[in-house]
Structures are given as structure tokens and as C-alpha cells.
Design a protein around this motif. Structure first.
Motif, PDB file in Angstrom:
ATOM      1  N   SER A   1      -7.940 -34.164  94.198  1.00 40.15           N
ATOM      2  CA  SER A   1      -8.681 -34.713  95.259  1.00 40.15           C
ATOM      3  C   SER A   1      -8.829 -33.797  96.387  1.00 40.15           C
ATOM      4  CB  SER A   1      -7.859 -35.972  95.900  1.00 40.15           C
ATOM      5  OG  SER A   1      -6.592 -35.569  96.100  1.00 40.15           O
ATOM      6  N   THR A   2      -8.250 -32.659  96.397  1.00 46.14           N
ATOM      7  CA  THR A   2      -8.122 -31.665  97.480  1.00 46.14           C
ATOM      8  C   THR A   2      -9.313 -30.402  97.028  1.00 46.14           C
ATOM      9  OG1 THR A   2      -6.365 -30.303  96.520  1.00 46.14           O
ATOM     10  CG2 THR A   2      -5.959 -31.986  98.043  1.00 46.14           C
ATOM     11  N   SER A   3      -9.718 -30.476  95.915  1.00 44.25           N
ATOM     12  CA  SER A   3     -10.785 -29.470  95.505  1.00 44.25           C
ATOM     13  C   SER A   3     -12.153 -29.395  96.319  1.00 44.25           C
ATOM     14  CB  SER A   3     -11.298 -29.784  93.881  1.00 44.25           C
ATOM     15  OG  SER A   3     -12.215 -28.999  93.489  1.00 44.25           O
ATOM     16  N   VAL A   4     -12.248 -28.270  96.485  1.00 39.46           N
ATOM     17  CA  VAL A   4     -13.515 -27.963  97.368  1.00 39.46           C
ATOM     18  C   VAL A   4     -15.026 -28.147  96.307  1.00 39.46           C
ATOM     19  CG1 VAL A   4     -14.765 -26.423  98.985  1.00 39.46           C
ATOM     20  CG2 VAL A   4     -12.413 -26.409  98.968  1.00 39.46           C
ATOM     21  N   GLN A   5     -15.748 -28.962  96.868  1.00 39.36           N
ATOM     22  CA  GLN A   5     -17.178 -28.815  96.126  1.00 39.36           C
ATOM     23  C   GLN A   5     -18.060 -27.764  96.510  1.00 39.36           C
ATOM     24  OE1 GLN A   5     -18.836 -32.577  95.905  1.00 39.36           O
ATOM     25  NE2 GLN A   5     -17.111 -33.837  96.549  1.00 39.36           N
ATOM     26  N   GLN A   6     -17.458 -26.623  96.133  1.00 34.73           N
ATOM     27  CA  GLN A   6     -18.396 -25.302  95.964  1.00 34.73           C
ATOM     28  C   GLN A   6     -18.010 -24.338  94.965  1.00 34.73           C
ATOM     29  OE1 GLN A   6     -18.887 -23.878 100.029  1.00 34.73           O
ATOM     30  NE2 GLN A   6     -18.716 -21.871  99.132  1.00 34.73           N
ATOM     31  N   PRO A   7     -19.115 -24.077  94.319  1.00 36.78           N
ATOM     32  CA  PRO A   7     -18.894 -22.825  93.341  1.00 36.78           C
ATOM     33  C   PRO A   7     -18.145 -21.746  93.689  1.00 36.78           C
ATOM     34  CG  PRO A   7     -21.212 -23.048  93.941  1.00 36.78           C
ATOM     35  CD  PRO A   7     -20.448 -24.028  94.562  1.00 36.78           C
ATOM     36  N   VAL A   8     -17.318 -21.095  92.825  1.00 38.01           N
ATOM     37  CA  VAL A   8     -16.924 -19.673  93.197  1.00 38.01           C
ATOM     38  C   VAL A   8     -17.598 -18.857  92.689  1.00 38.01           C
ATOM     39  CG1 VAL A   8     -14.744 -18.376  93.078  1.00 38.01           C
ATOM     40  CG2 VAL A   8     -14.288 -20.721  93.643  1.00 38.01           C
ATOM     41  N   THR A   9     -18.409 -17.992  93.207  1.00 38.92           N
ATOM     42  CA  THR A   9     -19.240 -17.205  92.771  1.00 38.92           C
ATOM     43  C   THR A   9     -19.315 -15.860  93.610  1.00 38.92           C
ATOM     44  OG1 THR A   9     -21.131 -18.011  93.895  1.00 38.92           O
ATOM     45  CG2 THR A   9     -20.710 -18.558  91.657  1.00 38.92           C
ATOM     46  N   GLY A  10     -19.771 -14.635  93.124  1.00 39.74           N
ATOM     47  CA  GLY A  10     -20.092 -13.482  93.691  1.00 39.74           C
ATOM     48  C   GLY A  10     -19.042 -12.406  93.968  1.00 39.74           C
ATOM     49  N   LEU A  11     -17.826 -12.864  93.340  1.00 38.24           N
ATOM     50  CA  LEU A  11     -16.767 -11.942  93.561  1.00 38.24           C
ATOM     51  C   LEU A  11     -16.539 -10.905  92.809  1.00 38.24           C
ATOM     52  CD1 LEU A  11     -13.840 -14.890  93.285  1.00 38.24           C
ATOM     53  CD2 LEU A  11     -15.187 -14.177  95.181  1.00 38.24           C
ATOM     54  N   VAL A  12     -17.235 -10.663  91.492  1.00 44.31           N
ATOM     55  CA  VAL A  12     -17.285  -9.800  90.669  1.00 44.31           C
ATOM     56  C   VAL A  12     -18.297  -8.733  91.520  1.00 44.31           C
ATOM     57  CG1 VAL A  12     -18.229  -8.668  88.496  1.00 44.31           C
ATOM     58  CG2 VAL A  12     -16.933 -10.774  88.566  1.00 44.31           C
ATOM     59  N   GLU A  13     -19.447  -9.347  91.807  1.00 42.08           N
ATOM     60  CA  GLU A  13     -20.589  -8.446  92.589  1.00 42.08           C
ATOM     61  C   GLU A  13     -19.749  -7.688  93.732  1.00 42.08           C
ATOM     62  OE1 GLU A  13     -24.813  -9.199  94.483  1.00 42.08           O
ATOM     63  OE2 GLU A  13     -23.749 -10.636  93.567  1.00 42.08           O
ATOM     64  N   ALA A  14     -19.052  -8.409  94.424  1.00 38.57           N
ATOM     65  CA  ALA A  14     -18.468  -7.851  95.609  1.00 38.57           C
ATOM     66  C   ALA A  14     -17.505  -6.509  95.283  1.00 38.57           C
ATOM     67  CB  ALA A  14     -17.658  -8.939  96.624  1.00 38.57           C
ATOM     68  N   ALA A  15     -16.575  -7.024  94.220  1.00 36.82           N
ATOM     69  CA  ALA A  15     -15.623  -5.884  93.728  1.00 36.82           C
ATOM     70  C   ALA A  15     -16.548  -4.835  93.320  1.00 36.82           C
ATOM     71  CB  ALA A  15     -14.851  -6.505  92.351  1.00 36.82           C
ATOM     72  N   LEU A  16     -17.535  -4.894  92.659  1.00 30.78           N
ATOM     73  CA  LEU A  16     -18.354  -3.710  92.228  1.00 30.78           C
ATOM     74  C   LEU A  16     -19.172  -2.893  93.459  1.00 30.78           C
ATOM     75  CD1 LEU A  16     -20.234  -5.185  89.039  1.00 30.78           C
ATOM     76  CD2 LEU A  16     -18.289  -3.427  89.223  1.00 30.78           C
ATOM     77  N   GLN A  17     -19.404  -3.746  94.443  1.00 35.48           N
ATOM     78  CA  GLN A  17     -19.930  -3.129  95.569  1.00 35.48           C
ATOM     79  C   GLN A  17     -18.953  -2.383  96.150  1.00 35.48           C
ATOM     80  OE1 GLN A  17     -21.243  -5.900  98.623  1.00 35.48           O
ATOM     81  NE2 GLN A  17     -21.988  -4.423  99.949  1.00 35.48           N
ATOM     82  N   GLY A  18     -17.679  -3.191  96.530  1.00 33.39           N
ATOM     83  CA  GLY A  18     -16.773  -2.104  96.915  1.00 33.39           C
ATOM     84  C   GLY A  18     -16.081  -0.862  96.501  1.00 33.39           C
ATOM     85  N   ALA A  19     -16.066  -0.854  95.110  1.00 37.64           N
ATOM     86  CA  ALA A  19     -15.737   0.105  94.709  1.00 37.64           C
ATOM     87  C   ALA A  19     -16.909   1.489  94.685  1.00 37.64           C
ATOM     88  CB  ALA A  19     -15.768  -0.110  93.087  1.00 37.64           C
ATOM     89  N   SER A  20     -17.766   1.233  95.068  1.00 37.93           N
ATOM     90  CA  SER A  20     -18.763   2.203  95.484  1.00 37.93           C
ATOM     91  C   SER A  20     -18.275   3.106  96.844  1.00 37.93           C
ATOM     92  CB  SER A  20     -20.292   1.708  96.092  1.00 37.93           C
ATOM     93  OG  SER A  20     -20.227   0.874  97.326  1.00 37.93           O
ATOM     94  N   GLY A  21     -17.264   2.508  97.539  1.00 36.14           N
ATOM     95  CA  GLY A  21     -16.770   3.170  98.576  1.00 36.14           C
ATOM     96  C   GLY A  21     -17.244   2.992  99.988  1.00 36.14           C
ATOM     97  N   ASP A  22     -18.413   2.338 100.165  1.00 39.40           N
ATOM     98  CA  ASP A  22     -19.130   2.087 101.393  1.00 39.40           C
ATOM     99  C   ASP A  22     -18.518   0.723 101.964  1.00 39.40           C
ATOM    100  OD1 ASP A  22     -20.892   2.173 103.707  1.00 39.40           O
ATOM    101  OD2 ASP A  22     -22.621   1.875 102.589  1.00 39.40           O
ATOM    102  N   LEU A  23     -18.092   0.901 103.269  1.00 32.80           N
ATOM    103  CA  LEU A  23     -17.413  -0.232 104.015  1.00 32.80           C
ATOM    104  C   LEU A  23     -18.198  -0.282 105.310  1.00 32.80           C
ATOM    105  CD1 LEU A  23     -13.845  -0.708 103.102  1.00 32.80           C
ATOM    106  CD2 LEU A  23     -15.673  -1.744 102.167  1.00 32.80           C
ATOM    107  N   SER A  24     -19.414   0.546 105.495  1.00 30.63           N
ATOM    108  CA  SER A  24     -20.141   0.403 106.626  1.00 30.63           C
ATOM    109  C   SER A  24     -20.422  -0.961 107.265  1.00 30.63           C
ATOM    110  CB  SER A  24     -21.375   1.110 106.518  1.00 30.63           C
ATOM    111  OG  SER A  24     -21.139   2.425 106.146  1.00 30.63           O
ATOM    112  N   GLY A  25     -20.165  -1.427 108.555  1.00 35.32           N
ATOM    113  CA  GLY A  25     -20.477  -2.615 109.106  1.00 35.32           C
ATOM    114  C   GLY A  25     -19.506  -3.477 109.131  1.00 35.32           C
ATOM    115  N   LEU A  26     -18.361  -3.050 108.325  1.00 34.51           N
ATOM    116  CA  LEU A  26     -17.029  -3.810 108.136  1.00 34.51           C
ATOM    117  C   LEU A  26     -16.134  -4.026 109.279  1.00 34.51           C
ATOM    118  CD1 LEU A  26     -15.964  -6.016 106.039  1.00 34.51           C
ATOM    119  CD2 LEU A  26     -14.322  -4.009 105.765  1.00 34.51           C
TER     120      LEU A  26
END
Length: 510
Positions: free
Chosen positions: A244-269
Motif C-alpha cells: 500500500s506504500t508503493s509508489v506508482q512510478q517505474p524505476v528507470t534510468g539508473l544504469v544510464e546515469a551510472a554509465l554517464q557518471g563513469a565518464s567523469g563529467d559532473l559539470s553543472g552539478l
């Protein structure tokens, strides 16, 4: 590092399986052999596991190999073995919550997280040790004996999920599931040199997670790399109608974010260093490694500022009223009448006599302590003074987070004030034990996600230090971008992953 399959990350093992370089049966057997070699029992070894299901894991691995041979793998991680914290129900396998009161209980159903793991084809190696009903910061409160830190077997592996973290750190499993009520994934990750993630509350189903504190508990990944956590997090996340406490939203984009972060660019963060989570009482070596990681974020292009969250200084006090109150309610079901242990006193005992004798024998000291505190806080005349006030502080903490996220994208702090302390060192001082969760508790009170990534070794003792990143609710992808960037930068400086430097693990690394 050697080419031994047990030293490879889950993502690397998945690639090996896809390329036909190995089989799931080979991987599963290698990890089972490692468990047999180093895990031991309550008197020696790592003791990360309470139950090992070799037969079931190998059967599942054989099914995975057959699917892959037919060209029909279920998931990228299909065939990669995993360990499950013993607080999640597993159909037909023991689920004890490391408590005598549930000794021998075999649930008739799987937790939703476990069901998703089975459906994706990951062989389950077994159930990992923990503090009883997830109550503790050292895994010393297990009714079946403590788990030991693979970095130094006389040290704690954190808690309550020390078994899952130790299994991953000791190369007994490439992946594990933990649960985090006040830091029980992140703090073990910090002191064992592993990656631990607490997802946004409600984004991973709690159905089948034996409740300690319903408004705080959250299952999440324990791994050796940020990418592995992203892969596992996406697998177990998503809406569940059974929760009953489950959020009605899929969990996506995490792998893409990890791959993006591994490139080493955190500009704008924009990164906020939490002013209140530092200072007196924090181990100098922990703070030194934390500052180095902050400096790395700046070099990677992030803008770093100091942020004040004044209500955080009251978080631990509020937590240790809210959590025990929920504990006292949740554990009332262990009454010797429906399942689990039953102790029948001599003579003609009443139902109340049986209940009292069973709880006395079945619950450990820490569990009893929290039940008593929670019952007191909820009692007539004290509810408003204690529990009600704690809930008001919880609201203030959520407001502090909201105000901070108006200024920055993520918040950072050390994960734990100290490195792993020695077994037995704090058992007689509950307050000192509770202080280990000082930096992790605010995220649970507010429901926001957090990750702990290795930040190096403390100068004083050569033991791992964790770096915590916190993000707004449902912005879990930010954790993976920052975590992967730090991981890549540190690995470049260290010449490889932090676990390769663990003295107790050098034999397997050769």
C-alpha cells in the motif's frame, strides 16, 4: 587481480555469460565453494550466511544455462548469483530474521523483491546474517552469532545488514539484497568497502519484508560497483499493488546515469556538504577521506557549497522514538500462537504465560529494549510528549531536505562517523552503537534515497571509509551519476577497486 570469476563484478559476469565465456552453473559453484572455504560459523570465519541453499542455487543456475542456450535469457543478470538478507521472505527457505523466535520458519510465499529476482533468473545462494529483526549497527545482535568484517575478522561488518555486506566484500556473492531502516545498507557498505543503496521510500516493494518499522524500512542493493547496484536496483524497483506504500512510478534510468557518471563529467552539478554531519567525535581519518572525495567532485566539474540542515542534530533522538514505537506494534504478532517458537511452561499455563515465556526465550536483549522503549513512548500520558514530538521533528527534517534541494542537486557527508570497531567494543553501550547511524538516519526519516561508495582507507587503522550521497525523493538517478563518477576517479588513483587492498582478501585476488 586474478581472473577468478568470484572477483568479477556482476556486470562483468553478465557479459561473460552473454559471450559464452562461462556458465551460470560454473559461477554459482565457484561462489558456493568460496562460501564453504571462508564463511565458517559463529566461532570462526566471516559467517555472512545463516542458510546456504546449494541445491536450489545450482538447480536455478542449470535452468538459466538452458535458457541462454536456447537464446532466451530473462534479464541481463540472468544466471548471476545473489544473496538475500534473512529479513525477506523466501518460499520454502528459512526466514528467521536472525531471531530464535522464528527459528525454522519456512514461509509459504516470496517477498516481491525475491519474486522479481527469481523471475529474472538469478540463482539465490542463501540467506545472510543480520542483527535480530534488523535492530543494531554491528550484526552482533544476531541470535546465531556475529558476522565478521572480511577486512579484519576481529571487526564488525556494520549492521543490521552486515551479512549481506560481508558476503559481497568477501567474494562470497557478487550481489546481495539488504534493508535500510536507519542506515542498515549504507553503514555496512561504508565499513566493508562496498556499495550500498537505500532507494526512495516506496520505490521498491516492502511486501514480504518482515517489518521492523513500516514507515522507515526499505530494501536495496549491496554490490561491489555502482553499476551493479544500478542494475539490481532497476530489477527490484517499481510499483507493487501488494504494497500500500508503493509508489506508482517505474524505476528507470539508473544504469544510464551510472554509465554517464563513469565518464567523469559532473559539470553543472550542485553539491551541498551538510554542515551538521561533521566536527567533534568524527574520526579524523574518516573526515580526511571525505574531504578528498569532495575535492574530487570539484575537479570533476561540480559546484560544491556548504549547506546547513539544523534539524538533523535532532534526527537520532526522533528516530529512536519513532522506530521503537513501530517496533512495539510490529513485533506484537510474535505471540507463540500462530507461527515460530512456542515455549510452554510447566503446569497448566495460560495463553499469557505461554506468550511471556516464548517472548522471553525468543527475543534478544536489543529487541526487548526497543519494544519497551516503544511501548513507553506510545503509552497514555507520554504519546504527545515523546512520539508526537518526534513526528514533529521528522517533519522539520523533511523541510530541511526540501530547503537544501532548492539550492543543490545532491547532499553529501561521511556515511559513518568511524571505521569498523572491534567486536564487543560497543555491546555494553547502546548509545555508542546508535551513534554509528548519525549520518544515515535523516534519509530514512524523510524517505529520500542515499548511496554509500568507498572513499578510501582511514590513516589510523587502514579500514574502509564510506562517502554518502543523498538525493531528493524519486531522483535516485543522481546517486548513480555522482557515485559512479567518484568510483571511477578513485579507482584511477588507487589503481583498481578498494577491495583489492583488503589484507584478508589478498589470496583470492592473486
Amino acid at each position: 587481480m586474478s581472473t577468478s570469476p568470484i572477483t568479477r563484478t556482476a556486470a562483468e559476469l553478465a557479459d561473460d555469460l552473454a559471450a559464452g565465456a562461462t556458465t551460470s552453473v560454473e559461477l554459482t559453484r565457484a561462489h558456493l565453494d568460496r562460501i564453504a572455504s571462508v564463511d565458517g560459523d559463529a566461532t570462526e570465519g566471516v559467517h555472512a550466511f545463516l542458510h546456504v541453499d546449494a541445491e536450489g542455487a545450482l538447480a536455478s543456475a542449470a535452468e538459466s544455462d538452458a535458457r541462454r542456450a536456447a537464446g532466451a535469457p530473462l534479464h541481463r543478470l540472468d544466471g548471476v548469483p545473489i544473496a538475500i538478507k534473512d529479513v525477506l521472505t523466501t518460499r520454502g527457505l528459512p526466514t528467521t530474521c536472525a531471531s530464535k523466535i522464528l527459528e525454522g520458519w519456512r514461509p509459504p510465499y516470496d517477498a516481491t523483491v525475491v519474486g522479481k529476482i527469481r523471475a529474472a533468473g538469478l540463482p539465490i545462494l542463501g540467506k545472510t546474517n543480520m542483527d535480530e529483526f534488523a535492530m543494531g549497527s554491528s550484526t552482533e545482535h544476531s541470535a546465531y552469532g556475529p558476522t565478521r568484517n572480511p577486512w579484519a575478522l576481529d571487526r564488525i561488518p556494520g549492521g543490521s545488514g552486515g551479512g549481506s555486506a560481508a558476503a559481497v566484500a568477501a567474494y562470497e556473492a557478487p550481489l546481495a539484497i539488504g534493508t535500510d531502516t536507519g542506515g542498515s545498507i549504507r553503514q555496512p557498505g561504508a565499513v566493508t568497502g562496498t556499495v550500498g543503496v537505500k532507494p526512495t521510500y516506496g520505490s521498491v516493494s516492502r511486501y514480504g519484508l518482515v517489518a521492523m518499522a513500516n514507515s522507515l524500512d526499505q530494501a536495496g542493493p549491496v554490490t561491489r560497483s555502482v553499476l551493479d547496484s544500478a542494475l539490481l536496483h532497476e530489477l527490484i524497483g517499481g510499483h507493487d499493488p501488494l504494497d500500500s506504500t508503493s509508489v506508482q512510478q517505474p524505476v528507470t534510468g539508473l544504469v544510464e546515469a551510472a554509465l554517464q557518471g563513469a565518464s567523469g563529467d559532473l559539470s553543472g552539478l550542485r553539491v551541498g556538504v551538510i554542515k551538521e554531519l561533521a566536527g567533534d567525535g568524527w574520526q579524523p581519518g574518516v573526515m580526511a577521506r571525505f574531504q578528498e572525495s569532495v575535492d574530487l567532485l570539484t575537479k570533476l566539474g561540480a559546484e560544491v557549497v556548504e549547506v546547513s540542515c539544523p534539524s538533523f542534530v535532532h534526527a537520532m533522538a526522533a528516530y529512536y522514538l519513532v522506530m521503537p514505537a513501530e517496533v512495539s506494534s510490529n513485533l506484537a504478532k510474535f505471540d507463540a500462537m500462530r507461527f515460530g517458537l512456542r515455549v510452554v511452561p510447566d503446569g497448566q499455563p495460560s495463553a499469557e504465560d505461554v506468550m511471556k515465556a516464548t517472548r522471553d526465550a525468543g527475543f534478544g536483549d536489543e529487541v526487548k529494549r526497543r519494544i519497551i522503549v516503544g511501548t513507553y513512548a506510545l503509552s497514555s500520558g507520554y504519546y504527545d510528549a515523546y512520539y508526537g514530538q518526534a513526528q514533529k521533528v521528522r517533519t522539520l527534517i523533511s523541510r530541511d531536505f526540501a530547503a537544501a534541494y532548492d539550492r543543490v542537486d545532491v547532499l553529501v557527508s561521511p556515511t559513518s562517523p568511524t571505521t569498523a570497531f572491534k567486536l564487543g567494543e560497543k555491546l555494553d553501550d547502546p548509545l555508542a552503537m546508535y551513534l554509528q547511524d548519525l549520518a544515515t538516519i535523516p534519509a530514512n526519516l524523510a524517505g529520500v534515497p542515499g548511496i554509500s561508495v568507498p572513499a578510501g582507507l582511514a590513516d589510523e587503522d587502514g579500514l574502509p571509509v564510506g562517502f554518502q550521497v543523498l538525493a531528493p525523493a524519486l531522483a535516485d538517478d543522481r546517486l548513480y551519476r555522482v557515485g559512479a563518477a567518484l568510483e571511477a576517479a578513485h579507482a584511477a588513483a588507487w589503481g583498481g577497486p578498494l577491495l583489492a587492498q583488503a589484507p584478508a582478501l589478498q589470496e583470492v585476488a592473486r
